[in-house]
Design a protein around this motif. Structure first.
Motif, PDB file in Angstrom:
ATOM      1  N   ASP A 271       0.869  -1.176   0.000  1.00 19.94           N
ATOM      2  CA  ASP A 271       0.000   0.000   0.000  1.00 19.94           C
ATOM      3  C   ASP A 271       0.906   1.226   0.000  1.00 19.94           C
ATOM      4  O   ASP A 271       1.642   1.466   0.957  1.00 19.94           O
ATOM      5  CB  ASP A 271      -0.904  -0.017   1.229  1.00 19.94           C
ATOM      6  CG  ASP A 271      -1.988   1.050   1.169  1.00 19.94           C
ATOM      7  OD1 ASP A 271      -1.869   1.982   0.356  1.00 19.94           O
ATOM      8  OD2 ASP A 271      -2.949   0.957   1.949  1.00 19.94           O
ATOM      9  N   LEU A 272       0.865   2.009  -1.098  1.00 28.53           N
ATOM     10  CA  LEU A 272       1.750   3.157  -1.245  1.00 28.53           C
ATOM     11  C   LEU A 272       0.938   4.422  -1.471  1.00 28.53           C
ATOM     12  O   LEU A 272      -0.033   4.428  -2.232  1.00 28.53           O
ATOM     13  CB  LEU A 272       2.704   2.976  -2.424  1.00 28.53           C
ATOM     14  CG  LEU A 272       3.888   2.002  -2.292  1.00 28.53           C
ATOM     15  CD1 LEU A 272       3.420   0.559  -2.332  1.00 28.53           C
ATOM     16  CD2 LEU A 272       4.893   2.247  -3.420  1.00 28.53           C
ATOM     17  N   GLU A 273       1.349   5.480  -0.821  1.00 30.15           N
ATOM     18  CA  GLU A 273       0.840   6.816  -1.072  1.00 30.15           C
ATOM     19  C   GLU A 273       2.046   7.741  -1.186  1.00 30.15           C
ATOM     20  O   GLU A 273       2.946   7.706  -0.334  1.00 30.15           O
ATOM     21  CB  GLU A 273      -0.064   7.298   0.070  1.00 30.15           C
ATOM     22  CG  GLU A 273      -1.324   6.479   0.251  1.00 30.15           C
ATOM     23  CD  GLU A 273      -2.177   6.977   1.414  1.00 30.15           C
ATOM     24  OE1 GLU A 273      -3.342   6.600   1.501  1.00 30.15           O
ATOM     25  OE2 GLU A 273      -1.631   7.761   2.224  1.00 30.15           O
ATOM     26  N   ARG A 274       2.071   8.551  -2.228  1.00 34.53           N
ATOM     27  CA  ARG A 274       3.209   9.449  -2.383  1.00 34.53           C
ATOM     28  C   ARG A 274       2.783  10.684  -3.182  1.00 34.53           C
ATOM     29  O   ARG A 274       1.924  10.602  -4.061  1.00 34.53           O
ATOM     30  CB  ARG A 274       4.389   8.742  -3.043  1.00 34.53           C
ATOM     31  CG  ARG A 274       4.069   7.949  -4.296  1.00 34.53           C
ATOM     32  CD  ARG A 274       5.141   6.920  -4.587  1.00 34.53           C
ATOM     33  NE  ARG A 274       4.946   6.275  -5.877  1.00 34.53           N
ATOM     34  CZ  ARG A 274       5.602   5.195  -6.291  1.00 34.53           C
ATOM     35  NH1 ARG A 274       6.509   4.634  -5.506  1.00 34.53           N
ATOM     36  NH2 ARG A 274       5.381   4.678  -7.487  1.00 34.53           N
ATOM     37  N   MET A 275       3.390  11.807  -2.837  1.00 30.13           N
ATOM     38  CA  MET A 275       3.050  13.058  -3.499  1.00 30.13           C
ATOM     39  C   MET A 275       4.284  13.953  -3.599  1.00 30.13           C
ATOM     40  O   MET A 275       5.252  13.821  -2.839  1.00 30.13           O
ATOM     41  CB  MET A 275       1.949  13.797  -2.753  1.00 30.13           C
ATOM     42  CG  MET A 275       2.288  14.138  -1.308  1.00 30.13           C
ATOM     43  SD  MET A 275       1.254  15.427  -0.608  1.00 30.13           S
ATOM     44  CE  MET A 275       2.109  16.889  -1.192  1.00 30.13           C
ATOM     45  N   TYR A 276       4.220  14.852  -4.567  1.00 28.08           N
ATOM     46  CA  TYR A 276       5.290  15.820  -4.775  1.00 28.08           C
ATOM     47  C   TYR A 276       4.650  17.108  -5.266  1.00 28.08           C
ATOM     48  O   TYR A 276       3.734  17.090  -6.104  1.00 28.08           O
ATOM     49  CB  TYR A 276       6.291  15.309  -5.817  1.00 28.08           C
ATOM     50  CG  TYR A 276       7.363  16.314  -6.170  1.00 28.08           C
ATOM     51  CD1 TYR A 276       8.494  16.452  -5.378  1.00 28.08           C
ATOM     52  CD2 TYR A 276       7.231  17.128  -7.297  1.00 28.08           C
ATOM     53  CE1 TYR A 276       9.478  17.374  -5.695  1.00 28.08           C
ATOM     54  CE2 TYR A 276       8.217  18.049  -7.621  1.00 28.08           C
ATOM     55  CZ  TYR A 276       9.335  18.165  -6.815  1.00 28.08           C
ATOM     56  OH  TYR A 276      10.305  19.088  -7.129  1.00 28.08           O
ATOM     57  N   THR A 277       5.110  18.229  -4.733  1.00 21.29           N
ATOM     58  CA  THR A 277       4.604  19.519  -5.187  1.00 21.29           C
ATOM     59  C   THR A 277       5.758  20.504  -5.294  1.00 21.29           C
ATOM     60  O   THR A 277       6.746  20.405  -4.548  1.00 21.29           O
ATOM     61  CB  THR A 277       3.514  20.054  -4.237  1.00 21.29           C
ATOM     62  OG1 THR A 277       2.943  21.238  -4.789  1.00 21.29           O
ATOM     63  CG2 THR A 277       4.087  20.372  -2.868  1.00 21.29           C
TER      64      THR A 277
ATOM     65  N   LEU B  21       8.161  19.878  -2.058  1.00 20.77           N
ATOM     66  CA  LEU B  21       7.873  19.005  -0.924  1.00 20.77           C
ATOM     67  C   LEU B  21       7.586  17.606  -1.435  1.00 20.77           C
ATOM     68  O   LEU B  21       6.777  17.412  -2.347  1.00 20.77           O
ATOM     69  CB  LEU B  21       6.664  19.523  -0.148  1.00 20.77           C
ATOM     70  CG  LEU B  21       6.140  18.622   0.979  1.00 20.77           C
ATOM     71  CD1 LEU B  21       7.141  18.576   2.128  1.00 20.77           C
ATOM     72  CD2 LEU B  21       4.783  19.128   1.473  1.00 20.77           C
ATOM     73  N   THR B  22       8.275  16.626  -0.853  1.00 22.70           N
ATOM     74  CA  THR B  22       8.006  15.213  -1.120  1.00 22.70           C
ATOM     75  C   THR B  22       7.465  14.576   0.147  1.00 22.70           C
ATOM     76  O   THR B  22       8.054  14.726   1.227  1.00 22.70           O
ATOM     77  CB  THR B  22       9.279  14.465  -1.554  1.00 22.70           C
ATOM     78  OG1 THR B  22       9.840  15.096  -2.703  1.00 22.70           O
ATOM     79  CG2 THR B  22       8.974  13.013  -1.872  1.00 22.70           C
ATOM     80  N   TRP B  23       6.337  13.892   0.011  1.00 22.07           N
ATOM     81  CA  TRP B  23       5.798  13.102   1.119  1.00 22.07           C
ATOM     82  C   TRP B  23       5.454  11.720   0.583  1.00 22.07           C
ATOM     83  O   TRP B  23       4.921  11.580  -0.530  1.00 22.07           O
ATOM     84  CB  TRP B  23       4.536  13.726   1.714  1.00 22.07           C
ATOM     85  CG  TRP B  23       3.987  12.895   2.841  1.00 22.07           C
ATOM     86  CD1 TRP B  23       4.286  13.008   4.162  1.00 22.07           C
ATOM     87  CD2 TRP B  23       3.080  11.795   2.724  1.00 22.07           C
ATOM     88  NE1 TRP B  23       3.628  12.044   4.882  1.00 22.07           N
ATOM     89  CE2 TRP B  23       2.879  11.281   4.033  1.00 22.07           C
ATOM     90  CE3 TRP B  23       2.428  11.190   1.660  1.00 22.07           C
ATOM     91  CZ2 TRP B  23       2.036  10.193   4.281  1.00 22.07           C
ATOM     92  CZ3 TRP B  23       1.606  10.092   1.903  1.00 22.07           C
ATOM     93  CH2 TRP B  23       1.410   9.622   3.208  1.00 22.07           C
ATOM     94  N   ALA B  24       5.749  10.684   1.360  1.00 19.17           N
ATOM     95  CA  ALA B  24       5.441   9.325   0.916  1.00 19.17           C
ATOM     96  C   ALA B  24       5.265   8.422   2.112  1.00 19.17           C
ATOM     97  O   ALA B  24       5.916   8.584   3.151  1.00 19.17           O
ATOM     98  CB  ALA B  24       6.552   8.784   0.011  1.00 19.17           C
ATOM     99  N   GLY B  25       4.364   7.476   1.961  1.00 19.96           N
ATOM    100  CA  GLY B  25       4.171   6.403   2.935  1.00 19.96           C
ATOM    101  C   GLY B  25       4.093   5.090   2.180  1.00 19.96           C
ATOM    102  O   GLY B  25       3.390   4.966   1.167  1.00 19.96           O
ATOM    103  N   SER B  26       4.837   4.091   2.647  1.00 16.51           N
ATOM    104  CA  SER B  26       4.896   2.805   1.960  1.00 16.51           C
ATOM    105  C   SER B  26       4.809   1.679   2.976  1.00 16.51           C
ATOM    106  O   SER B  26       5.567   1.652   3.952  1.00 16.51           O
ATOM    107  CB  SER B  26       6.200   2.684   1.160  1.00 16.51           C
ATOM    108  OG  SER B  26       6.379   1.370   0.656  1.00 16.51           O
ATOM    109  N   SER B  27       3.877   0.766   2.744  1.00 19.12           N
ATOM    110  CA  SER B  27       3.773  -0.443   3.552  1.00 19.12           C
ATOM    111  C   SER B  27       3.834  -1.627   2.600  1.00 19.12           C
ATOM    112  O   SER B  27       3.008  -1.738   1.689  1.00 19.12           O
ATOM    113  CB  SER B  27       2.464  -0.467   4.343  1.00 19.12           C
ATOM    114  OG  SER B  27       2.341  -1.680   5.070  1.00 19.12           O
TER     115      SER B  27
END
Length: 883
Positions: free
Chosen positions: A303-309, A324-330
């Motif tokens: 399950d991955l969520e990631r964003m960049y702005t 800004l980079t934000w990410a969560g990975s399981s």
């Protein structure tokens, strides 16, 4: 809170052989002066002054990359915009008149030049030069290649399009595969040597604790291009094999809206969105991805969520970006399985749970100032917060104390010895050791769940790092010759809190460890660790490229690296961990290129680089007190830093027809990199444990070749590399699982193998082949295929090359897409269409120590070989909407 709000808002919104068809291409060769005097660049690779004159005496032309609107592609179906090309026969263009060949053309933006593979970043912060002037191997993968038909795994695109890259998978997760470039790694598994320095917008993203690279934390749809290059010490620590520069998109390079929805095999569901817009001097860009996958093996869901702005501002002489980079990975990282177990089912796993949860937050700011027509200053600053939580189920090296006593009748016992308690299989000074809880009480076997005993290790990292760099690029002539001088400095500070604990349990069906809730507090091998790590890295670097003639360019450069690593044991139980380390070195480079025919260049170069031992390696370097794999730190003997010497030479060519409808790029090169005091990980006598040590010299050498051709109907590519990775120093390696092992010198109770110079390093396939094509059947319908093949590799633990290899493989993927309207595209692709079953990585395990009850009555492990099985055939389909 604000980042969670942004995250939820974002995700809710959102081969063939190459035939050279015409000799006219050679007559239409594109000349380097078109991009030699490019505008000054910022960290995001953009020209700070749109339309300002440069050294080319022509106004800069702003090129918008990745423009998703299909109307433009329909009107002019060029290679860069293939949404709706017009199918037509290939017509050889008229030969170019001599004056047309030599006439300068308007320079393109740096971002476009990089994505096309025309420019090479000489430092992580930019300072691009034409690719024909770079004295080493270099490959570029564009955004279009990465996101081809909905694919989102960045590493897979690198494997297909970079000749020297192949993927291995020690963890068993499609999203967390490790990249191998010329025999040097860049991946997410602590314990594997990291030999590639990776940067995102100039920020080093090798993590502080083990220098690992988490590719799954990078939003792939926000990548503008990735350049992988060799022989450049300016890329700093870990660049012993090469460097990788990832350039992200911004609102100046991408404008419009794209929404991509895909689903398919193994429960895959994903949504990708990106939005970019510009208003006068300001531009904004946002990209987000949400990916869910059940995995092709037991317990391997992801399950991955990631964003960049990115928010950018561009003025007459200044450009600035905040991103800004934000990410969560399981991800279920389920590792290798015994071959005998996989014969029962390709999905079978050996011991679980094995899950890794990662979270990343990284804001950064960069700016450039064009001080004069030729001098540009740039700088960046960043903060990076990284969290890693690993749950790792394993076989416990323990059994009921009565059984241990029966196996060691001459051993002594503790005063409170009880045959029904759980004891370690390893004796300490011939005394049987009972396992104890946190209060020091012996653990009853029934309370732990009964045999076979397992253990759930929990490993946590909380890391913070910050730093920045400053750089100056001067492009004024030197003694009447064209010249680019680059000078810079960087500073990186890191802080890590590393902790572990182990919960005893029992191994049930499918080798799942069921925890008992009892946390181990002894003996020493099972005590949890609590370590504070502080790191400090300083670098000062320069490069200078001088055009001695219109054909001959000479490049010299170098970098001074300083690394300080301080570790403190906070438990009070392991004083050997507490120690300060420092390493320093200056690494030079020199090379030259010569364009002996229009568009065809010869290059040669020499460079040096170094890799400081990581905190994970330094704290696990004692063969007398080895670490549980991926788990504990124990002791802190010193390790020497790794130093590499690289020689390489080759030819490259770049040709384009006069009208730009046809292009042919090719290259072939030789390389040789020798590591001194290479750091390797080997298994210890105790099951599931190992340690790091300086193994002497190792050598990676070989050849790589690649080519790419495109016109309005066809796009074809092919690549090949041969990598001979060998030990150059005779050594004795502990290998307790090796069936042909013999007693170690000085330690007859431990099994060893003897490695001779010339033996192959495990895990590195020698031959790597890739090829593929895309063909426009009509102006709206495209079909394609890709092939990746690799030869066999030796199992980790078989450094003496005595056992059968992990077999080689050939994988074929096919794809298709259809443009329903100017704004809507449907697509589909099938990976591994022939459903080949092969391993991506192999290791040895102690078959006689493995429990068999979870498999069934009468089952026995006799084969010590285990592999990570590759994904079987898988089909996916999706819809992409642009406006």
């Amino acid at each position: 809170m604000i980042f969670n709000i942004l995250r939820h808002c974002a995700f809710s919104t959102g081969i063939a052989l190459l035939l050279w068809p015409t000799l006219a291409l050679a007559q239409g060769t594109e000349q380097q002066p078109a991009t030699t005097d490019t505008p000054a660049t910022t960290q995001n690779g953009q020209a700070p002054v749109s339309g300002e004159p440069t050294g080319a005496d022509l106004p800069a032309v702003e090129v918008i990359q990745d423009q998703p609107k299909a109307k433009a592609a329909k009107a002019a179906p060029k290679q860069k915009q293939k949404a709706t090309p017009v199918a037509q026969p290939v017509v050889s263009p008229e030969p170019l008149p001599p004056e047309a060949v030599s006439s300068p053309s308007a320079p393109v933006s740096t971002a476009a030049g990089r994505a096309n593979g025309d420019l090479v970043p000489m430092s992580p912060s930019g300072g691009e030069i034409p690719v024909g002037k770079y004295p080493g191997g270099v490959s570029t993968v564009s955004s279009t290649m990465i996101l081809d038909n909905g694919r989102v795994e960045t590493q897979d695109a690198l494997q297909k399009h970079v000749p020297g890259v192949i993927l291995m998978d020690a963890g068993g997760s499609t999203f967390r595969t490790q990249l191998d470039y010329r025999g040097f790694g860049a991946g997410s598994i602590t314990g594997f040597p990291q030999g590639v320095a990776v940067y995102q917008n100039g920020v080093r993203i090798n993590e502080v604790f083990g220098d690992v690279v988490n590719w799954d934390l990078i939003p792939s749809n926000a990548i503008s291009d990735i350049t992988i290059l060799s022989g450049n010490p300016v890329y700093g620590l870990n660049a012993i094999g090469g460097g990788a520069s990832i350039l992200m998109k911004d609102g100046f390079s991408f404008q419009g809206v794209e929404i991509d929805v895909m689903g398919g095999s193994f429960g895959r569901k994903q949504v990708s969105t990106q939005v970019g817009m510009q208003s006068g001097p300001a531009a904004i860009y946002f990209a987000g991805q949400k990916i869910m996958d059940d995995g092709y093996r037991d317990f391997s869901d992801a399950d991955l969520e990631r964003m960049y702005t990115d928010l950018g501002f561009r003025g007459s002489a200044v450009e600035m970006h905040f991103n800004l980079t934000w990410a969560g990975s399981s991800a279920g990282v389920v590792a290798a399985s015994p071959e005998e177990l996989l014969n029962l089912g390709w999905e079978r796993t050996f011991t679980s749970p094995q899950t890794t949860d990662l979270e990343l937050l990284m804001p950064s700011i960069n700016a450039s100032v064009k001080a004069t027509d030729t001098l540009t200053f740039s700088g960046l600053a960043y903060y990076r917060r990284y969290r890693s939580n690993l749950i790792d189920g394993n076989v416990l090296e323990g059994e009921e104390c009565g059984e241990v006593l029966a196996e060691n009748p001459g051993a002594t016992t503790e005063a409170d010895f009880n045959a029904d308690n759980v004891c370690s299989e390893e004796l300490e000074n011939n005394e049987i050791q009972q396992l104890r809880d946190l209060d020091g009480n012996p653990i009853d076997g029934d309370a732990a769940g009964g045999e076979p005993f397992g253990v759930i290790d929990r490993i946590n990292q909380k890391a913070e790092s910050w730093g920045g760099s400053v750089q100056a690029v001067e492009k004024s002539d030197l003694f009447g010759f064209k010249n680019q001088f680059l000078f810079g400095a960087s500073y990186d500070r890191g802080s890590v809190r590393y902790g572990t604990s182990s919960e005893i349990g029992t191994i049930g069906p499918r080798f799942v460890v069921d925890g008992s809730g009892i946390i181990l507090g002894g003996p020493d091998d099972f005590i949890g660790r609590d370590v504070d790590v502080q790191t400090e890295y300083v670098g000062v670097y320069f490069t200078n490229t001088l055009d001695l003639t219109d054909q001959l360019a000479v490049t010299v450069g170098g970098r001074y690296n300083y690394a300080a690593i301080d570790m403190v044991d906070l438990t009070g139980e392991f004083d050997g961990i507490t120690r300060d380390h420092s390493f320093e070195r200056f690494n030079p480079s020199v090379g030259a290129t010569y364009e002996f025919m229009p568009g065809i260049s010869l290059y040669a170069g020499y460079s040096e680089a170094n890799r400081a031992p990581t905190p994970a390696e330094l704290a696990c370097a004692n063969p007398e007190n080895p670490c549980p794999i991926e788990s504990f730190l124990t002791d802190d003997p010193p390790l020497e830093q790794v130093v590499s010497d690289t020689w390489e030479a080759g030819l490259r060519g770049r040709m384009k027809s006069f009208d730009g409808s046809q292009r042919f790029d090719w290259g072939v090169g030789l390389f040789r990199t020798q590591n001194t005091d290479d750091i390797l990980f080997v298994s210890a006598a105790q099951t599931g444990r190992g340690y790091f040590f300086n193994a002497g010299d190792t050598l990676r050498q070989g050849v790589e070749a690649g080519m790419r051709y495109s016109n309005s109907v066809w796009s074809l590519y092919a690549g090949y590399s041969y990598v001979s990775a060998t030990f150059e120093t005779a050594n004795e390696f502990q290998s307790p699982a090796h069936p042909l092992g013999t007693p170690c010198v000085g330690d007859p109770d431990t099994s060893c193998i003897n490695v001779s110079p010339g033996d192959n390093i495990p895990g590195i396939p020698a031959h790597r082949i890739k090829a593929g094509f895309d063909y426009w059947v009509t102006d709206r319908w495209k079909v394609g295929a890709d092939l990746v093949a690799a030869s066999g590799q030796y199992h980790l633990g078989d450094e003496a090359n005595l056992l059968q290899q992990v077999g080689g493989y050939t994988r074929v993927d096919v794809s298709t897409s259809y443009q329903l309207t100017d704004n809507v595209q449907i697509y589909g692709f099938v990976n591994n269409i022939f459903d080949q079953r092969y391993g991506l990585f192999g290791t040895l395990f102690e078959a006689d120590e493995a429990p068999t009850d979870p498999v069934g009555p009468g089952f026995e492990f006799t084969n010590p070989r285990s592999i990570v099985p590759a994904p079987p055939v898988a089909a996916y389909g999706g819809v992409k909407v642009t406006f």
